[in-house]
Motif scaffolding. Structure first.
Motif, PDB file in Angstrom:
ATOM      1  N   THR A   5       0.835  -1.208   0.000  1.00  0.00           N
ATOM      2  CA  THR A   5       0.000   0.000   0.000  1.00  0.00           C
ATOM      3  C   THR A   5       0.865   1.252   0.000  1.00  0.00           C
ATOM      4  OG1 THR A   5      -1.787  -1.145   1.162  1.00  0.00           O
ATOM      5  CG2 THR A   5      -1.767   1.261   1.291  1.00  0.00           C
ATOM      6  N   ALA A   6       1.938   1.246   0.776  1.00  0.00           N
ATOM      7  CA  ALA A   6       2.831   2.397   0.830  1.00  0.00           C
ATOM      8  C   ALA A   6       3.511   2.634  -0.514  1.00  0.00           C
ATOM      9  CB  ALA A   6       3.886   2.188   1.915  1.00  0.00           C
ATOM     10  N   ARG A   7       3.920   1.563  -1.199  1.00  0.00           N
ATOM     11  CA  ARG A   7       4.543   1.717  -2.517  1.00  0.00           C
ATOM     12  C   ARG A   7       3.551   2.323  -3.508  1.00  0.00           C
ATOM     13  NH1 ARG A   7       7.370  -3.697  -4.446  1.00  0.00           N
ATOM     14  NH2 ARG A   7       8.180  -2.257  -6.045  1.00  0.00           N
ATOM     15  N   LYS A   8       2.309   1.893  -3.431  1.00  0.00           N
ATOM     16  CA  LYS A   8       1.285   2.447  -4.316  1.00  0.00           C
ATOM     17  C   LYS A   8       1.006   3.913  -3.988  1.00  0.00           C
ATOM     18  CE  LYS A   8      -1.087  -1.952  -5.139  1.00  0.00           C
ATOM     19  NZ  LYS A   8      -2.406  -2.650  -5.112  1.00  0.00           N
ATOM     20  N   ALA A   9       0.981   4.245  -2.702  1.00  0.00           N
ATOM     21  CA  ALA A   9       0.756   5.639  -2.300  1.00  0.00           C
ATOM     22  C   ALA A   9       1.865   6.536  -2.826  1.00  0.00           C
ATOM     23  CB  ALA A   9       0.658   5.737  -0.780  1.00  0.00           C
ATOM     24  N   ALA A  10       3.103   6.053  -2.760  1.00  0.00           N
ATOM     25  CA  ALA A  10       4.229   6.818  -3.293  1.00  0.00           C
ATOM     26  C   ALA A  10       4.090   7.015  -4.794  1.00  0.00           C
ATOM     27  CB  ALA A  10       5.542   6.108  -2.963  1.00  0.00           C
ATOM     28  N   ALA A  11       3.642   5.979  -5.498  1.00  0.00           N
ATOM     29  CA  ALA A  11       3.458   6.082  -6.945  1.00  0.00           C
ATOM     30  C   ALA A  11       2.354   7.069  -7.292  1.00  0.00           C
ATOM     31  CB  ALA A  11       3.138   4.705  -7.526  1.00  0.00           C
ATOM     32  N   ALA A  12       1.266   7.036  -6.529  1.00  0.00           N
ATOM     33  CA  ALA A  12       0.177   7.987  -6.764  1.00  0.00           C
ATOM     34  C   ALA A  12       0.679   9.415  -6.581  1.00  0.00           C
ATOM     35  CB  ALA A  12      -0.982   7.693  -5.815  1.00  0.00           C
ATOM     36  N   ALA A  13       1.357   9.669  -5.470  1.00  0.00           N
ATOM     37  CA  ALA A  13       1.867  11.011  -5.196  1.00  0.00           C
ATOM     38  C   ALA A  13       2.858  11.460  -6.268  1.00  0.00           C
ATOM     39  CB  ALA A  13       2.518  11.055  -3.814  1.00  0.00           C
ATOM     40  N   ARG A  14       3.690  10.533  -6.732  1.00  0.00           N
ATOM     41  CA  ARG A  14       4.678  10.839  -7.767  1.00  0.00           C
ATOM     42  C   ARG A  14       4.014  11.331  -9.050  1.00  0.00           C
ATOM     43  NH1 ARG A  14       6.918   6.028  -7.840  1.00  0.00           N
ATOM     44  NH2 ARG A  14       5.799   5.206  -9.628  1.00  0.00           N
ATOM     45  N   ASN A  15       2.816  10.866  -9.290  1.00  0.00           N
ATOM     46  CA  ASN A  15       2.083  11.236 -10.503  1.00  0.00           C
ATOM     47  C   ASN A  15       1.057  12.342 -10.279  1.00  0.00           C
ATOM     48  OD1 ASN A  15       2.798   9.331 -12.904  1.00  0.00           O
ATOM     49  ND2 ASN A  15       2.806   8.009 -11.090  1.00  0.00           N
ATOM     50  N   GLY A  16       1.158  13.026  -9.137  1.00  0.00           N
ATOM     51  CA  GLY A  16       0.266  14.146  -8.879  1.00  0.00           C
ATOM     52  C   GLY A  16      -1.117  13.763  -8.426  1.00  0.00           C
ATOM     53  N   LEU A  17      -1.306  12.512  -8.024  1.00  0.00           N
ATOM     54  CA  LEU A  17      -2.592  12.036  -7.518  1.00  0.00           C
ATOM     55  C   LEU A  17      -2.585  12.080  -5.989  1.00  0.00           C
ATOM     56  CD1 LEU A  17      -2.798   8.870  -9.780  1.00  0.00           C
ATOM     57  CD2 LEU A  17      -3.881  11.081 -10.216  1.00  0.00           C
ATOM     58  N   ILE A  18      -3.757  12.209  -5.405  1.00  0.00           N
ATOM     59  CA  ILE A  18      -3.881  12.202  -3.946  1.00  0.00           C
ATOM     60  C   ILE A  18      -4.097  10.769  -3.479  1.00  0.00           C
ATOM     61  CG2 ILE A  18      -5.196  13.005  -1.951  1.00  0.00           C
ATOM     62  CD1 ILE A  18      -6.114  15.374  -3.693  1.00  0.00           C
TER      63      ILE A  18
END
Length: 257
Positions: A121-134
């Motif tokens: 979940t943390a890896r996915k959250a980092a990926a979302a943030a990296r792409n400008g997603l909340i």
């Protein structure tokens, strides 16, 4: 240390999970959008961040249908890489490309049914943030217990995510006690507020530069937010919000609480 986070706006929304067909999603948006765009509702709507999280196949049309409205469109999951040989997965870069704004991650169902962990979940959250997603990260204790017990269990989930997401990026935490999901009544207000208060005091939350909002999920409905307004920033609604009129009623309650 004094928090450097900006003031928090209230936020409210829901996921359709796999309940809606593509046609029902379009029909739902046609019903709710007139409320959100009506001139007489502008003041109350403008005070909130509102979102809907439909199924993946409905995302492009939902983004198109809500363009120019205050309703943000979210996705129900994403992968932790932007590209690669990941058959059947959803790229956060592509979600951003088509206009998605929020990604729901780590829901209790995905943890239980598909073996997702705090780390994935943390890896996915980092990926979302990296792409400008909340990243909208679901956290919550499995078994019913005291506020202190719940806070200790949930703190571990939160800390893993916060280590992965850059300090200046926004995170929304959806606090959903697993034992309260689908229950007839939400968790007691003093329990929810007590856990949220302890989560805000964690250094990994309090010391961030980006905003961290905490919403409550788990059988939330009419009157829920009025009991939580001093400790929570909004609601992550369940099937109750699948009726557009009830969703609109809850929007009004949160805006005026």
């Amino acid at each position: 240390m004094t928090s450097t986070q900006p003031p928090r706006r209230r936020i409210l929304g829901f996921s359709t999970k796999m309940y809606f067909s593509h046609a029902r999603t379009k029909s739902y948006l046609s019903s709710i959008l007139p409320h959100l765009t009506a001139e007489q509702n502008a003041q109350s709507v403008s005070s909130l961040d509102l979102f809907i999280i439909p199924d993946f196949l409905s995302l492009p049309s939902a983004v198109s249908q809500t363009r120019g409205s205050p309703l943000l469109v979210g996705a129900q999951d994403c992968h932790w890489d932007d590209t690669g040989a990941f058959t059947g997965e959803i790229s956060p870069a592509v979600l951003a490309e088509v206009g998605v704004r929020i990604v729901e991650l780590g829901h209790a169902e995905r943890r239980r049914l598909f073996g997702e962990t705090d780390e994935s979940t943390a890896r996915k959250a980092a990926a979302a943030a990296r792409n400008g997603l909340i990243p909208l990260v679901c956290v919550g204790e499995v078994s019913r217990g005291s506020v202190d017990e719940a806070a200790r269990e949930v703190a571990g989930q939160v800390e893993v995510v916060m280590r992965a997401v850059p300090r200046d990026k926004e995170v929304v935490l959806a606090y959903e006690p697993v034992w309260a999901i689908g229950a007839a009544e939400p968790a007691a207000a003093d329990h929810v507020v007590g856990v949220a208060t302890r989560l805000r005091a964690l250094s990994c939350v309090a010391d961030r530069r980006g905003p961290v909002r905490i919403v409550y999920g788990g059988s939330a409905g009419p009157g829920t937010f009025a009991k939580l307004k001093d400790g929570l920033d909004g609601l992550f609604l369940g099937r109750f919000a699948h009726d557009p009129e009830q969703f609109w009623k809850t929007i009004q309650e949160v805006a005026t609480a």
